[in-house]
Design a protein around this motif. Structure first.
Motif, PDB file in Angstrom:
ATOM      1  N   LYS A 408      -5.372  -1.227  15.402  1.00 15.60           N
ATOM      2  CA  LYS A 408      -4.534  -2.343  14.948  1.00 15.60           C
ATOM      3  C   LYS A 408      -3.275  -1.853  14.240  1.00 15.60           C
ATOM      4  O   LYS A 408      -2.254  -2.535  14.244  1.00 15.60           O
ATOM      5  N   VAL A 416      -2.379  -7.189   9.357  1.00 20.88           N
ATOM      6  CA  VAL A 416      -2.427  -5.725   9.405  1.00 20.88           C
ATOM      7  C   VAL A 416      -1.396  -5.099   8.456  1.00 20.88           C
ATOM      8  O   VAL A 416      -1.696  -4.159   7.723  1.00 20.88           O
TER       9      VAL A 416
ATOM     10  N   THR B 312       2.777  -8.535  17.188  1.00 17.36           N
ATOM     11  CA  THR B 312       2.067  -7.451  17.856  1.00 17.36           C
ATOM     12  C   THR B 312       2.862  -6.983  19.071  1.00 17.36           C
ATOM     13  O   THR B 312       3.695  -7.711  19.607  1.00 17.36           O
TER      14      THR B 312
END
Lengths: 428, 417
Positions: A408, A416, B312
């Motif tokens: 991650k 995160v 992400t």
């Protein structure tokens, strides 16, 4: 029963001292200190590299743990000569020069940015304070071991007795401001020269005391740090962009004789021969576009190629979070895209940086006797498709992409990196 | 192939380049009436069917004349032939501020956001675009031929955006469409520039109030008695066009509450919505998919901080897997780099699970569809604008270089970068 207790006593040694040799077999090795080795073998024990060579030519120790890493690439752990991970802080706004300020007193090694760096394959970092000062503080060289405290990550053994990093200085527009900050470039140089002259006077007083404690000057932390610089024991890491600012650094170096690494050096390509003649190494940044401030509009991706051609020792840095530690390899690839040789670009991520941090005897290449800091890659170090699969520091695995808890930090996700903002803005 | 450049080399190269571009300009001037070009590629991505091995594109008068395999396309006499390892359609940066935001972070060079009023749909992008901005040339050297640029994020409604080609000396020469979207922003970013809205909920309330007012304005416009019609109001006129579905509302929404608020607003007012940023889209894929809304995704390498802290590298791959149309953007950087490069952002997405062809689609035809210009750009097909990028290898590989850019049939760049 007795044997059991003995085993228990040995356990920490097994875990941390890494008694059993580790053998990584079948990967393409980039030792950096010599050409790549196809189907190589890397042997590691007690946190050090024991052997590096071709399969069949390296003795495999008995009782070794063998890792088959065929198809992978192994290269030294990456050395980042300029980073702001760990929520680092330096001097405050009370003065433009803070030689006494130690960044090691203000780094959170548990911060996600440190794990982000491990995910990028970085094993050694020069953590620095910002460039909003002429001299923002002492930098610290960290080894990204798994650790809970800054002490666990230091290169130096004892910060009370040893020098643990360099000194961060800057010129150009970032340190400019209202008094006591300089308003012009000439004023900036004068302030720095005055400070070094003061340190020279301090040194004279110490010499005149001839060891007599009565005659010694009062301890002055600022002066002590500058003396370390003047004595060549502490390296100056100098943020500089415009070609004339670069030449100002070279002029200061000539006057005071300190050892210096030029950082960022956006316009280095304009004065590459002058930098080469001064024998000063450069740690450069590769950005996706030039600009931001006037002094960085002429930043070029060709900088690495121009410096290489001039014969300058070149390292590349992240300046994290100006560029992200996770794609440090990418910076070297972009330098190659713009004409740098692949060999020098990979050296710029490893051995060149190690030299600039005075750590080349310990890190930066895969050589017997050096620290077992290395990374396992899925493929060509300069390919976009390559991932850092594992990062090893002194024979211990500190990042493993196969572990979701580690992965991650490579790809991001909910929460995160949400553990406090990171240093981004330089200057003010 | 490695080039080792000294200052002198670079200067020599620059002067050579100047001579070359001068010669090229003269040639083009001489032959502008009959500009004919053939581009041959080992791999030709037309984005209009499968890639063609050993493909040829014929270009005539700025438009694509013919596309096909070399054995099927005869290159007529008099056509100048360019060759490359890989050729794609010109890349589309689906959201930028380049041209309004200049290379310098100083107020005089940053025109993407006016902070005198949080709702200013009347601000036109064409009145602030600098076609000669260095960043325009910068993104072009990495294959961007179409820019969706204009007012940036930061205000509830910051203004209009537009579509330009990355050539031309003036906005008029560069222009594809003067009004592409109206740009809105939800979330804490707006608080950085305005005292009010000071909360997320307040921003949504203000946006709703503005759209309600525009609905009322539209009703009054339809009054039979001309004297009862309202005075012309630039703000309202623009918002009426949004309500009529003529101009999409592009809402920058990074976190889930903002994304859901944007979808809620769309349900309430029925405008055409483009979701912009969408850093947390991967948490609400079903809702986005159900709303049938396209996404202009944040730069893959966006910094994980502030509203994009949860971004992400795999969001593009997940949007693709969910069947949600999306495109890449360079976005807006308040510090450095002053622009990102969509080619690089897409490459990072490919390295993190996005199929190669999906990434090329997002950079070309998909972006064109989202922005409503797929009749002109985004694929290589007869009749379309001759915008092409020539690569010396895999377009996404870091060390591959862009060795040619053609816009409207003109080779605007013939050096490798």
């Amino acid at each position: 029963m007795r044997v059991f207790w003995w085993l228990l006593l040995l356990m920490p040694g097994l875990l941390y001292g890494q008694e059993q040799p580790l053998v990584f077999r079948g990967a393409r090795l980039y030792p950096i200190s010599q050409p790549p080795i196809d189907r190589g073998v890397l042997v590691v024990q007690h946190g050090k590299i024991v052997a590096v060579g071709k399969e069949g030519e390296v003795a495999i120790p008995e009782a070794a743990t063998i890792y088959d890493v065929e198809g992978k690439v192994i290269m030294p752990g990456l050395v980042d000569t300029h980073s702001h991970i760990g929520r680092v802080e330096g001097g405050d706004r009370s003065a433009p020069l803070h030689p006494a300020v130690r960044t090691l007193d203000a780094i959170d090694v548990r911060h996600s940015s440190v794990q982000r760096a491990r995910a990028g394959g970085i094993t050694t970092v020069n953590v620095m304070s910002g460039s909003g000062h002429l001299l923002s503080g002492q930098t610290v060289y960290l080894k990204l071991r798994k650790g809970n405290t800054i002490e666990d990550l230091l290169y130096c053994k004892d910060p009370l007795k040893e020098i643990c990093g360099g000194l961060k200085m800057a010129n150009g527009t970032n340190p400019q401001g209202d008094p006591p900050f300089p308003g012009t470039r000439a004023k900036a140089a004068a302030l720095v020269r005055q400070q070094f002259l003061k340190a020279l006077a301090y040194r004279r007083k110490i010499e005149q005391a001839k060891g007599d404690p009565e005659k010694m000057p009062a301890r002055d932390l600022d002066m002590e740090a500058l003396l370390e610089v003047l004595d060549g024991r502490r390296v100056v890491h100098f943020h500089t962009h415009r070609h004339d600012d670069i030449l100002t650094v070279l002029r200061l170096k000539r006057e005071f004789g300190f050892r210096v690494v030029l950082h960022h050096v956006s316009e280095a390509w304009k004065v590459a021969d002058e930098i080469a003649a001064a024998g000063v190494p450069c740690s450069i940044i590769i950005l996706d576009a030039p600009g931001g401030k006037l002094e960085a509009v002429d930043l070029r991706m060709e900088n690495g190629a121009a410096l290489e051609k001039a014969g300058v020792d070149v390292a590349i840095h992240t300046d994290d979070l100006i560029t992200d530690s996770r794609w440090f390899l990418r910076a070297a690839a972009l330098a190659v895209r713009a004409g740098m040789s692949p060999e020098k670009a990979l050296e710029a991520l490893t051995l060149a940086g190690a030299r600039m941090l005075d750590l080349a005897d310990r890190i930066g290449s895969l050589e017997p006797g050096k620290d077992a800091d290395f990374i396992i890659l899925s493929g060509d170090p300069l390919s976009v498709y390559t991932h850092v699969e594992q990062t090893w520091v002194e024979g211990q695995k500190v990042f493993d992409r196969a572990d979701p808890e580690n992965r991650k930090y490579a790809v991001g996700g909910i929460g995160v990196f949400d553990d406090g903002d990171v240093f981004v803005h330089e200057g003010h | 192939m490695a080039m080792f450049l000294s200052t002198k080399d670079i200067e020599t190269m620059e002067s050579k380049m100047k001579v070359w571009s001068l010669l090229l300009a003269l040639c083009l001037l001489a032959s502008s009436v009959q500009a004919q070009l053939a581009v041959r590629a080992d791999t030709l991505y037309t984005m209009n069917g499968a890639p063609i091995q050993n493909g040829v594109v014929l270009i005539r008068n700025g438009k694509i004349e013919q596309v096909g395999p070399a054995e099927a396309v005869r290159i007529p006499e008099g056509y100048r032939v360019l060759e490359a390892s890989v050729v794609t359609p010109g890349l589309i940066d689906a959201h930028s501020v380049v041209g309004l935001a200049g290379i310098l972070n100083y107020a005089h060079d940053q025109d993407q956001l006016d902070t005198s009023d949080p709702i200013q749909p009347e601000l036109r992008a064409i009145d602030a675009y600098n076609a000669r901005e260095r960043l325009v040339a910068w993104v072009r050297r990495f294959g961007v031929t179409t820019l969706h640029t204009g007012h940036g994020p930061g205000a509830v409604i910051s203004g209009q955006t537009m579509l330009v080609k990355t050539h031309g000396e003036t906005v008029e020469e560069a222009l594809i469409d003067s009004v592409a979207t109206v740009a809105a922003t939800l979330g804490p970013m707006v608080r950085r520039y305005f005292r009010s809205p000071g909360t997320r909920a307040k921003a949504v309330a203000m946006l709703r109030a503005a759209l309600l007012k525009a609905q009322a304005y539209r009703r009054k416009l339809q009054a039979e008695d001309p004297t009862r019609r309202p005075d012309p109001d630039l703000k309202m006129e623009t918002l009426v066009r949004v309500l009529d579905g003529e101009i999409p509302l592009m809402i920058t929404a990074q976190r889930v509450p903002e994304i859901m608020a944007a979808l809620r607003l769309q349900r309430e007012f029925g405008f055409r919505l483009i979701l912009d940023g969408a850093a947390e889209a991967y948490l609400v894929l079903d809702a986005i998919k159900a709303a049938g809304v396209p996404v202009i995704l944040h730069p893959t390498m966006v910094r994980p901080r502030g509203e994009t802290v949860n971004a992400t590298l795999e969001t593009a791959a997940r949007l693709h897997a969910a069947g949600i149309p999306f495109a890449f953007q360079s976005g807006f950087e308040s510090y450095v780099p002053k622009t990102r490069v969509v080619l690089f952002e897409a490459a990072m997405a490919v390295a993190n699970g996005l199929p190669r062809v999906a990434a090329l689609e997002a950079l070309t035809i998909q972006a064109a569809r989202i922005l409503g210009i797929d009749d002109r750009v985004g694929s290589l097909a007869p009749g379309k604008d001759a915008d092409l990028v020539l690569f010396d290898g895999d377009p996404f590989e870091y060390t591959t270089r862009v060795c040619g850019v053609i816009i409207d049939g003109e080779p605007v760049q013939q050096t490798c970068h």
